[in-house]
Scaffold this active site. Structure first.
Site, PDB file in Angstrom:
ATOM      1  N   HIS A 495      35.303  39.452  39.888  1.00 54.28           N
ATOM      2  CA  HIS A 495      36.104  40.096  39.852  1.00 54.28           C
ATOM      3  C   HIS A 495      36.434  40.729  38.621  1.00 54.28           C
ATOM      4  CE1 HIS A 495      40.598  39.723  40.998  1.00 54.28           C
ATOM      5  NE2 HIS A 495      40.724  39.918  39.812  1.00 54.28           N
ATOM      6  N   GLU A 496      36.378  40.151  37.430  1.00 54.37           N
ATOM      7  CA  GLU A 496      36.675  40.723  36.180  1.00 54.37           C
ATOM      8  C   GLU A 496      35.740  41.899  36.004  1.00 54.37           C
ATOM      9  OE1 GLU A 496      39.350  40.055  34.823  1.00 54.37           O
ATOM     10  OE2 GLU A 496      39.674  38.293  35.895  1.00 54.37           O
ATOM     11  N   GLU A 523      43.568  45.278  41.230  1.00 54.29           N
ATOM     12  CA  GLU A 523      43.312  44.073  41.779  1.00 54.29           C
ATOM     13  C   GLU A 523      42.767  44.354  43.156  1.00 54.29           C
ATOM     14  OE1 GLU A 523      43.687  40.785  40.647  1.00 54.29           O
ATOM     15  OE2 GLU A 523      43.845  42.028  39.131  1.00 54.29           O
ATOM     16  N   HIS A 625      58.253  35.547  37.661  1.00 48.11           N
ATOM     17  CA  HIS A 625      58.504  37.056  37.590  1.00 48.11           C
ATOM     18  C   HIS A 625      59.862  37.518  37.701  1.00 48.11           C
ATOM     19  CE1 HIS A 625      54.510  35.976  38.685  1.00 48.11           C
ATOM     20  NE2 HIS A 625      54.118  37.184  38.398  1.00 48.11           N
TER      21      HIS A 625
END
Ligand SMILES: *[C@@H]1O[C@H](CO)[C@@H](O)[C@H](O)[C@H]1NC(C)=O
Ligand SMILES: *[C@@H]1O[C@H](CO)[C@@H](O)[C@H](O)[C@H]1NC(C)=O
Ligand SMILES: *[C@@H]1O[C@H](CO)[C@@H](O)[C@H](O)[C@H]1NC(C)=O
Length: 634
Positions: A495-496, A523, A625
């Site tokens: 993923h990274e 993402e 958030h």
């Protein structure tokens, strides 16, 4: 009565109830706090120091002749090159709103940048815009600019200068953030904070300059788009006192959020349960009353106490958006998606996925009904938010034990095989690199191998949140992650590394465009890679799966697991941002904040609060958030 009618009536009824009385919200778990600098006690001190330090206010790297021309009429709000600017947004590199996925351990920091975009896509996207007439967006944003007509070649010259300085400034800042996150101590933290402030100040200065360029005659859409993105700097545009207030409001709300503790249900003297403890209870307990207690208390200790501050933040945030020439914060948040009708597009996309979600929902409801009994879970009602394994009901992964369709047919975990074959953290990165190279993508550059942090170093505290870093110089790209030899980490490594691939692919673009095609795109690419890597067939290709797992029970369990995590997350994130769009644009007034939240949650997720709620509650405020004022979608 026909079933649909009954469901409909129930939903209507439930909605009315939740609006007239009271219920509560959700919270966050593995979140790596992008505002951590702001919670530091040194912040105010550093802000003060910063405002008095000429280093941050001199040394303007832009061409002097043009600067003189632009600054001859000072903007009353601050004026180019005035010193003594008291501070600016000290969120790490800002700007990139961490995506919703954030909670699940992949907060990624892409170098920084405001909203930027990839050039090729951008061209395609631009073609989507109607030709001038129905308001050419770039023009709309610049409509009221003060009037310095520069020739295009002059503008290109300015942009080239800005590009060089921005890359340098960004590099200095990212280095400071890296030094702090890989070697946490007070000295490095203050340095990181100072650099963050300096970088925000740089961006604000660029904004001031770009603000004064008359864009009416510019035909080149790429150029216009660069100017538009450079001019959009978010809350940093606020006058110093207002910016200070903005930051303080967020700090105060986050302080409430981060320090909230709850007492144990059984033992009222056992207090001090923090969010991380509560998350464990939410994940593991199957005791209805205990879960309800935790849920109610968390929402009481966070959301409720945040509401008044949030009301103020909404005004201030909208004011900042207006200074960036948006009508309100919702328009500012949607701006980088570059479409006219984002809200409807999101809703349409969701409606296409919804039939699958409804099946999952009905299935899970049946399982929960078996467990908790029909008097607690009705055959038709929305699901109570507190029994889904997560404070916010945003991912249902933690109740897999009671819902898995084929118990015992475990979805794949290759961890034991990885250990048996002697995998090390570095080996995981080498195998991931091979994966990308096999698709004709880039190998990792030398700096990646020499400078990344793959493992915790003894005696050097590291912020372990996995992240991918772009050092803004086209050379230096790194990953920071405390890698363990597990399948989960193996997927995260891919993923990274997918973020790094994306960095490498846009490294030749101007700095302002070196970013995802929209806030969700970075993402999205990494998630697509993760999905294909975690596929059982691929694990077989790597020799990590030796027995055949390609039968229906294994496959269903695997897909079900994915759905419980990713599918359930979609309506949650949609609700969270729709709710805020509606607040920012004035559609929802503060008398209906909580009511509107539960309307959306019921309509989109089929989830309701466990107990009645009222407007004393402020349930969305119990999700990180919201007090942090970070967009969720993207
Ligand atoms: C935004 O609008 C204000 C006034 O309406 C104007 O002074 C300013 O230059 C504009 N800024 C941008 C970036 O368009
Ligand atoms: C960690 O940071 C401190 C303070 O800046 C510095 O003196 C030290 O050399 C750093 N350690 C490493 C291993 O970089
Ligand atoms: C691999 O990528 C290079 C450029 O990076 C390209 O020239 C080449 O055609 C690609 N090969 C395949 C098989 O796609």
């Amino acid at each position: 009565m026909d079933v649909n009618v009954r469901i409909f009536l129930f939903l209507v009824f439930a909605t009315i109830v939740s609006c007239d009385r009271v219920t509560s919200p959700d919270s966050d778990s593995y979140y790596v706090d992008p505002n951590r600098y702001s919670q530091n006690q040194h912040v105010q001190e550093v802000l003060r120091k910063y405002s008095q330090d000429p280093r941050y206010n001199s040394n303007n790297p832009l061409p002097q002749d043009i600067l003189d021309k632009l600054s001859s009429t000072p903007d009353p709000r601050y004026g180019v090159g005035t010193g003594n600017y008291a501070g600016s947004s000290y969120r790490p590199n800002r700007p990139y709103p961490p995506s919703g996925r954030v909670d699940i351990a992949n907060v990624d920091r892409y170098g920084n940048s405001q909203f930027g975009t990839n050039n090729d896509r951008n061209r395609q996207r631009y073609d989507v815009y109607p030709e001038p007439g129905r308001g050419d967006p770039p023009r709309q944003y610049f409509e009221n600019d003060p009037q310095y007509s520069l020739r295009e070649d002059e503008i290109i010259k300015i942009l080239a200068q800005i590009d060089i300085s921005a890359s340098q400034q960004c590099n200095i800042n990212v280095r400071a953030q890296w030094d702090f996150e890989t070697n946490v101590n007070d000295v490095n933290q203050i340095r990181a904070l100072e650099q963050q402030l300096a970088y925000s100040e740089f961006q604000r200065r660029v904004h001031n300059i770009v603000d004064k360029i008359d864009k009416w005659d510019i035909r080149d859409r790429d150029l216009l788009r660069q100017l538009r993105y450079l001019a959009t700097v978010g809350p940093s545009v606020l006058p110093p006192d207002q910016l200070n207030r903005y930051n303080r409001l967020i700090n105060d709300m986050l302080a409430i959020y981060n320090t909230a503790t709850v007492c144990d249900q059984e033992d009222p003297l056992k207090c001090g349960l923090r969010l991380e403890d509560l998350n464990l209870i939410m994940a593991r307990s199957r005791d209805w009353d205990e879960l309800q207690h935790v849920w109610i208390e968390w929402h009481r200790k966070t959301g409720q106490k945040i509401k008044e501050l949030y009301v103020q933040l909404v005004d201030l945030s909208n004011y900042a958006a207006q200074l960036n020439n948006f009508t309100d914060t919702s328009e500012y948040w949607m701006f980088p998606f570059e479409t006219y009708d984002f809200r409807n597009e999101m809703e349409k996309a969701w409606n296409q996925i919804k039939p699958l979600y409804e099946q999952l929902h009905a299935y899970v409801r049946r399982k929960l009904r078996d467990l908790y009994g029909p008097e607690k879970i009705s055959r038709e009602a929305p699901l109570p938010a507190h029994i889904l394994g997560n404070m916010w009901g945003q991912s249902w992964e933690n109740i897999l034990d009671i819902t898995i369709p084929y118990p015992g047919k475990n979805f794949l975990d290759v961890t034991p095989e990885m250990l048996k074959q002697g995998y090390t953290p570095e080996a995981m990165y080498r195998v991931a690199e091979e994966f990308f190279v096999s698709m004709n993508m880039s190998a990792m550059p030398p700096e990646f191998w020499s400078k990344s942090v793959f493992e915790e170093v003894p005696g050097r505290p590291v912020i372990c949140q996995p992240s991918a870093w772009d050092f803004c110089n086209g050379i230096d790209y790194r990953i920071k992650m405390c890698t363990h030899v597990t399948m989960k980490d193996f997927i995260t490594v891919h993923h990274e590394m997918a973020h790094i691939q994306y960095f490498l692919n846009y490294k030749k673009l101007p700095k302002v465009f070196r970013d995802g095609a929209n806030p969700g795109f970075h993402e999205a690419i990494s998630e697509a890679i993760s999905l294909s890597v975690s596929n059982p067939k691929h694990m077989q290709t790597l020799g990590l799966v030796l027995t055949s797992v390609d039968d229906i029970p294994h496959n269903i369990n695997f897909l079900f697991h994915l759905a419980m995590d990713k599918l359930t997350f979609l309506p949650f994130s949609l609700a969270l941002d729709m709710w805020r769009w509606d607040i920012f644009n004035g559609y929802t007034r503060k008398e209906r904040y909580n009511c509107h939240w539960w309307d959306l949650r019921e309509r989109l997720s089929g989830v309701k609060p466990p107990v009645l709620r009222s407007e004393t509650d402020f349930d969305p405020g119990s999700k990180y958030h919201v007090p942090a004022n970070i967009p969720y979608i993207g």
